[in-house]
Enzyme design. Structure first.
Site, PDB file in Angstrom:
ATOM      1  N   ALA A 211      -5.489  -7.444   1.155  1.00 36.16           N
ATOM      2  CA  ALA A 211      -6.434  -6.317   1.075  1.00 36.16           C
ATOM      3  C   ALA A 211      -5.882  -5.139   1.860  1.00 36.16           C
ATOM      4  O   ALA A 211      -4.756  -5.198   2.373  1.00 36.16           O
ATOM      5  CB  ALA A 211      -7.779  -6.751   1.642  1.00 36.16           C
ATOM      6  N   ASN A 212      -6.625  -4.059   1.960  1.00 38.85           N
ATOM      7  CA  ASN A 212      -6.223  -2.919   2.794  1.00 38.85           C
ATOM      8  C   ASN A 212      -7.460  -2.319   3.460  1.00 38.85           C
ATOM      9  O   ASN A 212      -8.574  -2.807   3.263  1.00 38.85           O
ATOM     10  CB  ASN A 212      -5.442  -1.892   1.977  1.00 38.85           C
ATOM     11  CG  ASN A 212      -6.272  -1.322   0.852  1.00 38.85           C
ATOM     12  OD1 ASN A 212      -7.269  -0.647   1.082  1.00 38.85           O
ATOM     13  ND2 ASN A 212      -5.884  -1.619  -0.388  1.00 38.85           N
ATOM     14  N   HIS A 213      -7.248  -1.245   4.222  1.00 38.42           N
ATOM     15  CA  HIS A 213      -8.326  -0.727   5.079  1.00 38.42           C
ATOM     16  C   HIS A 213      -9.191   0.353   4.424  1.00 38.42           C
ATOM     17  O   HIS A 213      -9.973   1.013   5.101  1.00 38.42           O
ATOM     18  CB  HIS A 213      -7.740  -0.157   6.374  1.00 38.42           C
ATOM     19  CG  HIS A 213      -7.101  -1.196   7.243  1.00 38.42           C
ATOM     20  ND1 HIS A 213      -7.814  -2.234   7.780  1.00 38.42           N
ATOM     21  CD2 HIS A 213      -5.821  -1.375   7.647  1.00 38.42           C
ATOM     22  CE1 HIS A 213      -7.017  -2.999   8.493  1.00 38.42           C
ATOM     23  NE2 HIS A 213      -5.787  -2.509   8.419  1.00 38.42           N
TER      24      HIS A 213
END
Ligand code: PMT
Length: 423
Positions: A211-213
């Protein structure tokens, strides 16, 4: 400040329901967003919350009587009815809805409703039995047929202590509806704008993901801004932490492949695509069927394969007369899809570049490679998850606009201004 609310005069009608206390939050939110908020109340409403509360929140005179005059000696409810850009009755009781539906005008709120020509928004609040009663439904239908917009009540705890439908809609949903109604006929009216937001997730096994932020703030601000300017908006959202706004069609797309399918489908009749989502460039080559056990291993290797580049696919489609050639895309998409609708206008395509280094050079390379009309270059990590962003806009022709740090809502307006110049 919210652009569509700034310098607008909103008229808030409050009637006798316990939900009148929530109207204080509504008046406060609208005032802080830049609107001048006039308030008219029925006598019953004043038994729940005093006029002083609203005078203090709005810094404006509150009218509670049909006979009341303003300090300049004009008739209060008439002056307010005339200067309003919109009349919002929240909460609206069954009694007030019935009076307005039948043209009665024996209190400050119903008299104002009869006199004003501003668009009417009502947020009903009442016991379930009253809401479901055929006569209330007929009265509501009458108002809708005359152009009123109803913010449907929700299900929850009511004044009686019972639980059921009839609870006034959330203040945020009422504000969304006000923004959408004020935005009708705006400079993006009759346009369909597709926005992507949030981050994609690529499953490793049933419990783990890559995932990412991304929080979705930037994409949601774009979608809300476009809605406020009259556009029909489809928001393709990955993983995010935002409230889903009203007046926007939401399509959920968790992985990069799902997002690609949704984008290629939704741009078929769109005028603009704005890709604010943070899309994973790679995904695990295989998703394990069961949770991967740590066993005795000190390290494990994860094989990754390249994800489709969505903007590159859009560029391909623009070049090749819109034929979908990727077999991974559902057959329903292949063949008939067009890049822009029967409106004959070209699709405006805007991408973002999020970079830790060489921001402008990398952004320019992406603008070229993905055949974009505009790229919004923003630095990492500052841009992820923050309310503010500091962006540089680079246009296809080479023009560069360096912007100071600003709220994402304001940046969204600047990007939408650009869409408008290219339409
Ligand atoms: O959501 P927030 O917390 O508000 O944060 C906002 C943001 C930082 C996510 C946003 O401002 C932003 O920069 N979005 C793009 C992030 C990104 O993935 O950039 P990129 O440089 O990797 O990709 C360039 C462009 O290609 C982007 O428009 C991206 O959506 C698109 N892309 C990327 C990969 C891929 N496989 N397909 C794509 O179309």
């Amino acid at each position: 400040m919210i652009r569509i609310l700034k310098n607008k005069t909103l008229l808030l009608g409050i009637t006798g329901s316990i939900a009148a206390f929530k109207a204080a939050g509504l008046a406060s939110q609208l005032t802080q967003a830049g609107a001048a908020v006039d308030v008219v109340m029925t006598r019953e409403a004043t038994q729940f919350v005093g006029p002083l509360t609203f005078e203090s929140l709005t810094h404006r005179h509150v009218v509670t009587d049909v006979m009341a005059l303003l300090p300049d000696s004009t008739i209060g409810h008439v002056a307010m009815a005339k200067r309003a850009h919109i009349f919002v009755i929240a909460p609206a009781t069954a009694h007030t809805i019935a009076k307005i539906a039948h043209g009665l005008a024996d209190d400050a709120v119903s008299a104002t409703a009869l006199d004003t020509r501003a668009p009417l928004v009502i947020a009903p609040a009442m016991e379930t039995g009253m809401w479901e009663n055929a006569v209330t439904q007929e009265n509501v239908a009458k108002l809708v047929a005359r152009g009123a917009v109803v913010v449907e009540p929700g299900i929850g705890r009511l004044a009686s202590g019972a639980s059921g439908k009839g609870r006034m809609a959330d203040v945020d949903d009422i504000v969304d509806t006000i923004r959408a109604v004020l935005g009708r006929g705006g400079d993006l009216a009759n346009r369909k704008i597709v926005v992507t937001a949030g981050g994609t997730q690529e499953p490793i096994d049933p419990v783990r993901v890559i995932a990412n932020h991304s929080s979705g703030k930037m994409g949601f601000a774009l979608a809300e801004g476009a809605r406020d300017r009259g556009a029909r908006v489809t928001l393709i959202a990955g993983v995010h932490s935002q409230r889903v706004p009203r007046g926007i069609e939401l399509v959920e797309a968790t992985s990069a492949c799902e997002m690609r399918d949704a984008v290629l489908r939704e741009i078929a009749d769109a005028d603009a695509l704005i890709m604010a989502a943070a899309v994973a460039d790679f995904r695990p080559a295989q998703q394990a069927e069961h949770k991967i056990k740590k066993g005795q291993a000190e390290t494990i290797a994860l094989e990754l394969v390249r994800n489709p580049d969505i903007l590159a696919k859009v560029a391909e489609r623009r070049k090749k007369g819109n034929k979908v050639e990727d077999p991974a895309i559902s057959p329903a998409l292949a063949g008939g899809a067009r890049v822009s609708g029967g409106n004959g206008r070209n699709l405006v395509v805007i991408g973002f570049a999020a970079e830790t280094n060489d921001l402008l050079a990398n952004a320019r390379a992406k603008l070229e490679a993905k055949n974009l009309d505009l790229i919004v270059a923003n630095p990492v990590p500052q841009s992820f998850g923050n309310d503010l962003d500091q962006a540089t806009l680079i246009e296809r022709g080479g023009a560069v606009t360096e912007l100071p740090p600003m709220p994402k809502e304001e940046l969204a307006e600047k990007i939408l201004d650009f869409v408008n110049t290219l339409r």
